[in-house]
Scaffold this motif. Structure first.
Motif, mmCIF file in Angstrom:
data_model
loop_
_atom_site.group_PDB
_atom_site.id
_atom_site.type_symbol
_atom_site.label_atom_id
_atom_site.label_comp_id
_atom_site.label_asym_id
_atom_site.label_seq_id
_atom_site.Cartn_x
_atom_site.Cartn_y
_atom_site.Cartn_z
ATOM 1 N N LYS A 1 7.612 -21.778 14.116
ATOM 2 C CA LYS A 1 6.098 -21.660 14.092
ATOM 3 C C LYS A 1 5.411 -21.635 15.299
ATOM 4 O O LYS A 1 5.279 -22.486 16.245
ATOM 5 C CB LYS A 1 5.085 -22.917 13.249
ATOM 6 N N THR A 2 5.114 -20.434 15.928
ATOM 7 C CA THR A 2 4.338 -20.020 17.042
ATOM 8 C C THR A 2 2.730 -19.630 16.859
ATOM 9 O O THR A 2 2.319 -19.264 15.786
ATOM 10 C CB THR A 2 5.178 -19.087 17.983
ATOM 11 N N GLU A 3 2.079 -19.462 18.007
ATOM 12 C CA GLU A 3 1.034 -18.875 17.839
ATOM 13 C C GLU A 3 0.862 -17.725 17.355
ATOM 14 O O GLU A 3 -0.331 -17.320 16.559
ATOM 15 C CB GLU A 3 0.122 -18.878 19.357
ATOM 16 N N ALA A 4 1.655 -16.887 17.515
ATOM 17 C CA ALA A 4 1.997 -15.523 16.644
ATOM 18 C C ALA A 4 2.173 -15.546 15.203
ATOM 19 O O ALA A 4 1.916 -14.475 14.513
ATOM 20 C CB ALA A 4 2.659 -14.514 17.399
ATOM 21 N N GLY A 5 2.773 -16.670 14.944
ATOM 22 C CA GLY A 5 3.170 -16.744 13.449
ATOM 23 C C GLY A 5 4.692 -17.057 13.284
ATOM 24 O O GLY A 5 5.086 -17.771 14.289
ATOM 25 N N TRP A 6 5.178 -17.132 12.036
ATOM 26 C CA TRP A 6 6.574 -17.641 11.718
ATOM 27 C C TRP A 6 7.479 -16.564 12.623
ATOM 28 O O TRP A 6 7.572 -15.341 12.247
ATOM 29 C CB TRP A 6 6.668 -17.475 10.533
ATOM 30 N N VAL A 7 8.462 -16.864 13.266
ATOM 31 C CA VAL A 7 9.433 -16.272 13.890
ATOM 32 C C VAL A 7 10.912 -16.591 13.411
ATOM 33 O O VAL A 7 11.138 -17.845 13.181
ATOM 34 C CB VAL A 7 9.348 -16.477 15.639
ATOM 35 N N LEU A 8 11.721 -15.657 13.158
ATOM 36 C CA LEU A 8 13.072 -15.992 12.715
ATOM 37 C C LEU A 8 13.896 -16.012 13.897
ATOM 38 O O LEU A 8 14.122 -15.086 14.546
ATOM 39 C CB LEU A 8 13.453 -14.925 11.746
ATOM 40 N N HIS A 9 14.950 -17.022 13.882
ATOM 41 C CA HIS A 9 15.902 -16.878 15.006
ATOM 42 C C HIS A 9 17.309 -16.779 14.000
ATOM 43 O O HIS A 9 17.880 -17.463 13.522
ATOM 44 C CB HIS A 9 16.020 -18.357 15.655
ATOM 45 N N ARG A 10 17.422 -15.307 14.055
ATOM 46 C CA ARG A 10 18.472 -15.086 13.030
ATOM 47 C C ARG A 10 19.926 -15.696 13.355
ATOM 48 O O ARG A 10 20.859 -15.808 12.524
ATOM 49 C CB ARG A 10 18.728 -13.472 13.323
ATOM 50 N N GLU A 11 20.066 -15.950 14.445
ATOM 51 C CA GLU A 11 21.687 -16.535 14.989
ATOM 52 C C GLU A 11 21.727 -18.045 14.429
ATOM 53 O O GLU A 11 22.770 -18.296 14.243
ATOM 54 C CB GLU A 11 21.818 -16.790 16.471
ATOM 55 N N ALA A 12 20.699 -18.764 13.708
ATOM 56 C CA ALA A 12 20.685 -20.034 13.297
ATOM 57 C C ALA A 12 21.233 -19.932 11.938
ATOM 58 O O ALA A 12 21.718 -20.853 11.314
ATOM 59 C CB ALA A 12 19.443 -20.582 13.486
ATOM 60 N N LEU A 13 21.022 -18.686 11.441
ATOM 61 C CA LEU A 13 21.717 -18.531 9.900
ATOM 62 C C LEU A 13 23.167 -18.116 9.883
ATOM 63 O O LEU A 13 23.700 -18.089 8.757
ATOM 64 C CB LEU A 13 20.908 -17.315 9.344
ATOM 65 N N GLU A 14 23.846 -18.003 11.104
ATOM 66 C CA GLU A 14 25.134 -17.428 11.379
ATOM 67 C C GLU A 14 26.019 -18.570 11.598
ATOM 68 O O GLU A 14 26.032 -19.158 12.508
ATOM 69 C CB GLU A 14 25.122 -16.263 12.168
ATOM 70 N N ASN A 15 27.219 -18.555 10.772
ATOM 71 C CA ASN A 15 28.155 -19.430 11.097
ATOM 72 C C ASN A 15 29.559 -18.969 11.217
ATOM 73 O O ASN A 15 30.461 -19.682 10.880
ATOM 74 C CB ASN A 15 28.224 -20.734 10.024
ATOM 75 N N GLY A 16 29.522 -17.642 10.927
ATOM 76 C CA GLY A 16 31.102 -16.946 10.764
ATOM 77 C C GLY A 16 31.465 -16.667 9.270
ATOM 78 O O GLY A 16 32.408 -15.981 9.241
ATOM 79 N N TYR A 17 30.647 -17.265 8.410
ATOM 80 C CA TYR A 17 31.211 -17.106 6.917
ATOM 81 C C TYR A 17 29.965 -16.586 6.163
ATOM 82 O O TYR A 17 28.895 -16.728 6.476
ATOM 83 C CB TYR A 17 31.656 -18.523 6.357
ATOM 84 N N ARG A 18 30.215 -15.920 5.139
ATOM 85 C CA ARG A 18 29.409 -15.473 4.120
ATOM 86 C C ARG A 18 29.315 -16.147 2.882
ATOM 87 O O ARG A 18 30.391 -16.387 2.365
ATOM 88 C CB ARG A 18 29.658 -13.967 3.906
ATOM 89 N N LEU A 19 28.209 -16.737 2.591
ATOM 90 C CA LEU A 19 28.150 -16.992 1.137
ATOM 91 C C LEU A 19 27.627 -16.043 0.358
ATOM 92 O O LEU A 19 26.434 -15.535 0.317
ATOM 93 C CB LEU A 19 27.048 -18.164 1.114
ATOM 94 N N GLY A 20 28.488 -15.840 -0.801
ATOM 95 C CA GLY A 20 28.104 -14.672 -1.603
ATOM 96 C C GLY A 20 28.131 -15.230 -3.049
ATOM 97 O O GLY A 20 28.579 -16.200 -3.450
ATOM 98 N N VAL A 21 27.761 -14.275 -3.959
ATOM 99 C CA VAL A 21 27.237 -14.469 -5.622
ATOM 100 C C VAL A 21 28.044 -13.491 -6.085
ATOM 101 O O VAL A 21 27.741 -12.422 -6.033
ATOM 102 C CB VAL A 21 25.867 -14.944 -5.692
ATOM 103 N N TYR A 22 28.813 -13.854 -7.338
ATOM 104 C CA TYR A 22 29.468 -12.980 -8.074
ATOM 105 C C TYR A 22 28.976 -13.058 -9.509
ATOM 106 O O TYR A 22 29.320 -14.020 -10.331
ATOM 107 C CB TYR A 22 30.979 -13.091 -8.122
ATOM 108 N N PRO A 23 28.067 -12.060 -10.286
ATOM 109 C CA PRO A 23 27.447 -12.487 -11.544
ATOM 110 C C PRO A 23 28.407 -11.771 -12.435
ATOM 111 O O PRO A 23 29.021 -10.704 -12.426
ATOM 112 C CB PRO A 23 26.072 -11.367 -11.283
#
Length: 356
Positions: free
Chosen positions: A131-153
């Motif tokens: 949360k910055t003065e400009a608003g909500w900023v995404l740090h995309r690298e914090a979502l990445e761990n080398g693996y994908r979490l996927g869903v198969y309906p």
């Protein structure tokens, strides 16, 4: 491994062996699909799961949490961590790079959760958001761990307003951004099951919003390469058996595998004598009145599920014996063991008939 249809639990998330061509991942048999399984459906399901498990979800794979149920009340809680996580993943899925003010952030969360109108906290509790003065900023690298979490309906029911989706959740290396049935089987692991209630909103960003969902405990045997192949040379069959089951009775005509706690038991019986398909089916229905049976005459078998059990009958007049496969398991893990049962059914090969 040979399968009669594309179905099986897959192997551990690991590096692809470049020297050996990998087969495409088998998946659970699809059931009713009353709405199209498309990118919108995949995206909203993945956002819901990732928001629940968080960016560091891979750390929980060594634990065995109980089943979790998330309701619309949970999703609407003003201080819910789910809301901020959903915001982060929604920003990532839409490619949003700029800072979002509170009004824009709330509007984006409302594209994920049905009827979400709550206030946002003054600060982010997640590393992926700031949360910055400009608003909500995404740090995309914090979502990445080398693996994908996927869903198969594999099942989608629709009442005209809401969709009920049943799905298996998997992980694989992050470079495989495709459907599970196109991912090499040696890099994909099935993790758990989910049942999702979605509001169908074709005008919205993802085409659906989330009403709520229930997630199962983590699967015990989502790694296919840990499964054991069993062969019976006397009664001429082979089958793949979950790795958490140990051989408890090695009698040729009645082999039994069971879990350490005795709650899951797999029995394969081979009985002398030739039966017709219809004779075997009539005998089963008489013993199990009212049970729904799926017939696969092309493969000389039929099967049925009940709460905490699965039965497969393989019968052909070309054989001097017939087979009964019975699998009993904890009813609270029904979705998981139904998955295992499909693997067992698809991997069961009677050598005397062409069903392998």
């Amino acid at each position: 491994m040979k399968f009669r249809s594309l179905m099986a639990i897959l192997t551990v998330c690991c590096l692809l062996f470049a020297s050996v061509p990998a087969l495409a991942a088998p998946t659970r048999d699809q059931q009713a699909l009353e709405l199209t399984v498309d990118a919108n459906l995949d995206n909203i399901l993945e956002i819901a799961v990732k928001a629940f498990m968080g960016p560091e979800w891979i750390k929980v794979l060594e634990s065995a949490p109980a089943a979790a149920s998330v309701t619309n009340d949970d999703l609407s809680a003003a201080d819910s961590t789910l809301a901020l996580r959903a915001l982060a993943y929604a920003m990532a899925y839409t490619g949003e790079e700029k800072a979002l003010d509170n009004l824009q952030a709330r509007a984006l969360i409302a594209q994920v959760y049905t009827d979400w109108q709550e206030k946002l906290p003054d600060a982010a509790a997640e590393k992926a958001l700031e949360k910055t003065e400009a608003g909500w900023v995404l740090h995309r690298e914090a979502l990445e761990n080398g693996y994908r979490l996927g869903v198969y309906p594999y099942s989608v029911e629709f009442d005209g307003v809401n969709a009920t989706v049943q799905a298996d959740i998997f992980c694989c290396p992050s470079e495989y951004d495709i459907s599970a049935d196109g991912i090499p089987e040696d890099v994909l692991t099935w993790l758990l099951n989910g049942v999702f209630s979605l509001r169908f909103t074709p005008e919205s960003l993802f085409g659906y919003t989330v009403n709520g969902y229930t997630l199962s405990p983590f699967y015990l045997d989502g790694k296919l390469n840990a499964w054991q192949e069993a062969e019976n040379t006397e009664f001429e069959y082979s089958v793949f058996v979950p790795s958490h089951l140990g051989l408890a009775d090695d009698t040729a005509g009645r082999r039994i595998w069971q879990s350490a706690d005795g709650q899951a038991v797999l029995t394969i019986e081979a009985e002398e004598g030739s039966l017709s398909f219809d004779e075997a089916l009539a005998a089963f229905l008489q013993e199990h009145p009212g049970q729904t049976v799926t017939q696969q005459r092309l493969f000389d078998d039929f099967y049925a599920f009940a709460d905490g059990s699965f039965t497969l009958i393989v019968v052909s007049e070309a054989l001097p014996w017939h087979y009964t496969v019975t699998f009993t398991f904890p009813a609270e893990r029904q979705a998981e063991y139904e998955f295992y049962s499909e693997i067992i059914r698809n991997s069961f090969s009677a050598w005397g008939i062409s069903n392998g």
